[in-house]
Design a protein around this motif. Structure first.
Motif, PDB file in Angstrom:
ATOM      1  N   LEU A 143      -6.569 -16.529  12.225  1.00  0.00           N
ATOM      2  CA  LEU A 143      -6.977 -15.805  11.055  1.00  0.00           C
ATOM      3  C   LEU A 143      -5.949 -14.411  10.866  1.00  0.00           C
ATOM      4  N   ARG A 144      -5.642 -14.337   9.388  1.00  0.00           N
ATOM      5  CA  ARG A 144      -4.645 -13.638   8.828  1.00  0.00           C
ATOM      6  C   ARG A 144      -5.000 -12.845   7.846  1.00  0.00           C
ATOM      7  N   TYR A 145      -4.569 -11.484   7.245  1.00  0.00           N
ATOM      8  CA  TYR A 145      -4.894 -11.046   6.313  1.00  0.00           C
ATOM      9  C   TYR A 145      -3.494 -10.668   5.335  1.00  0.00           C
ATOM     10  N   LEU A 146      -3.778 -10.293   4.011  1.00  0.00           N
ATOM     11  CA  LEU A 146      -2.745  -9.788   3.108  1.00  0.00           C
ATOM     12  C   LEU A 146      -3.224  -8.490   2.389  1.00  0.00           C
ATOM     13  N   LEU A 147      -2.522  -7.592   2.366  1.00  0.00           N
ATOM     14  CA  LEU A 147      -2.928  -6.170   1.641  1.00  0.00           C
ATOM     15  C   LEU A 147      -1.972  -6.036   0.503  1.00  0.00           C
ATOM     16  N   THR A 148      -2.476  -5.747  -0.843  1.00  0.00           N
ATOM     17  CA  THR A 148      -1.547  -5.084  -1.700  1.00  0.00           C
ATOM     18  C   THR A 148      -0.993  -3.738  -1.393  1.00  0.00           C
ATOM     19  N   PRO A 149      -0.001  -3.040  -1.897  1.00  0.00           N
ATOM     20  CA  PRO A 149       0.722  -1.821  -1.437  1.00  0.00           C
ATOM     21  C   PRO A 149      -0.543  -0.815  -1.692  1.00  0.00           C
ATOM     22  N   ASP A 150      -1.096  -0.752  -2.775  1.00  0.00           N
ATOM     23  CA  ASP A 150      -2.276   0.347  -2.715  1.00  0.00           C
ATOM     24  C   ASP A 150      -3.178   0.301  -1.381  1.00  0.00           C
ATOM     25  N   LEU A 151      -3.668  -0.884  -1.248  1.00  0.00           N
ATOM     26  CA  LEU A 151      -4.647  -1.057  -0.235  1.00  0.00           C
ATOM     27  C   LEU A 151      -4.228  -0.777   1.255  1.00  0.00           C
ATOM     28  N   GLU A 152      -2.838  -1.348   1.459  1.00  0.00           N
ATOM     29  CA  GLU A 152      -2.031  -1.028   2.650  1.00  0.00           C
ATOM     30  C   GLU A 152      -2.239   0.561   2.931  1.00  0.00           C
ATOM     31  N   ASN A 153      -1.765   1.352   1.897  1.00  0.00           N
ATOM     32  CA  ASN A 153      -1.912   2.570   2.100  1.00  0.00           C
ATOM     33  C   ASN A 153      -3.324   3.220   2.554  1.00  0.00           C
ATOM     34  N   ALA A 154      -4.384   2.797   1.926  1.00  0.00           N
ATOM     35  CA  ALA A 154      -5.819   3.070   2.643  1.00  0.00           C
ATOM     36  C   ALA A 154      -6.414   2.514   3.634  1.00  0.00           C
ATOM     37  N   VAL A 155      -5.970   1.379   3.961  1.00  0.00           N
ATOM     38  CA  VAL A 155      -6.734   0.927   5.132  1.00  0.00           C
ATOM     39  C   VAL A 155      -5.883   0.077   6.114  1.00  0.00           C
ATOM     40  N   GLY A 156      -4.370   0.291   5.908  1.00  0.00           N
ATOM     41  CA  GLY A 156      -3.196  -0.342   6.840  1.00  0.00           C
ATOM     42  C   GLY A 156      -3.952   0.079   8.228  1.00  0.00           C
ATOM     43  N   GLY A 157      -3.750   1.318   8.440  1.00  0.00           N
ATOM     44  CA  GLY A 157      -4.323   1.919   9.704  1.00  0.00           C
ATOM     45  C   GLY A 157      -5.565   1.294  10.433  1.00  0.00           C
ATOM     46  N   LEU A 158      -6.274   1.004   9.751  1.00  0.00           N
ATOM     47  CA  LEU A 158      -7.427   0.256  10.253  1.00  0.00           C
ATOM     48  C   LEU A 158      -7.231  -1.055  10.599  1.00  0.00           C
ATOM     49  N   MET A 159      -6.689  -1.634   9.865  1.00  0.00           N
ATOM     50  CA  MET A 159      -6.194  -3.285  10.246  1.00  0.00           C
ATOM     51  C   MET A 159      -5.438  -3.232  11.667  1.00  0.00           C
ATOM     52  N   GLN A 160      -4.689  -2.042  11.682  1.00  0.00           N
ATOM     53  CA  GLN A 160      -3.893  -2.112  13.149  1.00  0.00           C
ATOM     54  C   GLN A 160      -4.739  -1.741  14.155  1.00  0.00           C
ATOM     55  N   GLU A 161      -5.444  -0.930  13.834  1.00  0.00           N
ATOM     56  CA  GLU A 161      -6.593  -0.496  14.925  1.00  0.00           C
ATOM     57  C   GLU A 161      -7.349  -1.699  15.349  1.00  0.00           C
ATOM     58  N   LEU A 162      -7.951  -2.668  14.481  1.00  0.00           N
ATOM     59  CA  LEU A 162      -8.522  -3.716  14.689  1.00  0.00           C
ATOM     60  C   LEU A 162      -7.838  -4.952  15.399  1.00  0.00           C
TER      61      LEU A 162
END
Length: 197
Positions: A143-162
């Protein structure tokens, strides 16, 4: 273009301000479409409209979510919109493939609708050919994910935590130039086009 249902009541609106749009990419194995069916069925979402477009192969069929004789006679078409206001969730289910060379107009129409309906974000469920994974993708979860730059700023940290893995880029010209990397999603349908647009 979104067309509202007559029987949808107050939730049958094209204003989904702050909602998350969840939709499938018509991709290999129909993984996104099957996942969307599961979400709609499990959450008992209400059909609020249709996404009318000439970009999809026309189709009609029985209501796939029929639970009683009354709703078993309802018809389903190639692109339908479901909503769950309590969770601020709107779902676009696509049930047929794209007509050749109609990917771009579909993505433009879809993004125009997302902006006009004021959706806060779009989550696209997709899949790709497993046999074209590189060495790094063979290790661990597929499983992989992609985030747009705006969403990366909003939830990027959560993805790393998970501990979720971001989709790796691959060499544009393997063996010739390994420094130039590109996003490669074989069998992913509109995934890459929608992500870049």
């Amino acid at each position: 273009m979104f067309v509202s249902c007559d029987h949808g009541g107050p939730s049958a609106t094209s204003d989904f301000k702050g909602f998350t749009l969840l939709m499938p990419a018509v991709s290999v194995g129909n993984v996104g479409q099957l996942a969307i069916d599961l979400v709609i069925s499990t959450l008992d979402m209400t059909k609020v409209g249709y996404f009318y477009t000439d970009c999809l192969v026309p189709m009609v069929g029985n209501n796939p979510y029929a639970t009683a004789e009354e709703n078993s006679v309802e018809l389903s078409i190639n692109a339908e919109v479901y909503s769950l206001p309590s969770k601020k969730l709107v779902v676009l289910q696509i049930r047929s493939p794209f007509i050749k060379n109609k990917y771009r107009p579909f993505c433009q129409t879809l993004l125009s609708w997302v902006k006009s309906s004021k959706c806060a974000r779009v989550v696209l469920l997709s899949s790709s050919h497993a046999y074209q994974r590189d060495d790094e993708q063979l290790l661990g979860t597929p499983l992989r994910y992609l985030l747009t730059p705006d969403l990366e700023n909003a939830v990027g940290g959560l993805m790393q935590e998970l501990n979720w893995k971001e989709m790796e880029k691959v060499a544009a010209y393997p063996g010739i130039n390994d420094t130039e990397k590109v996003l490669h999603i074989p069998g992913g349908g509109i995934t890459k086009r929608l992500f870049t647009e």
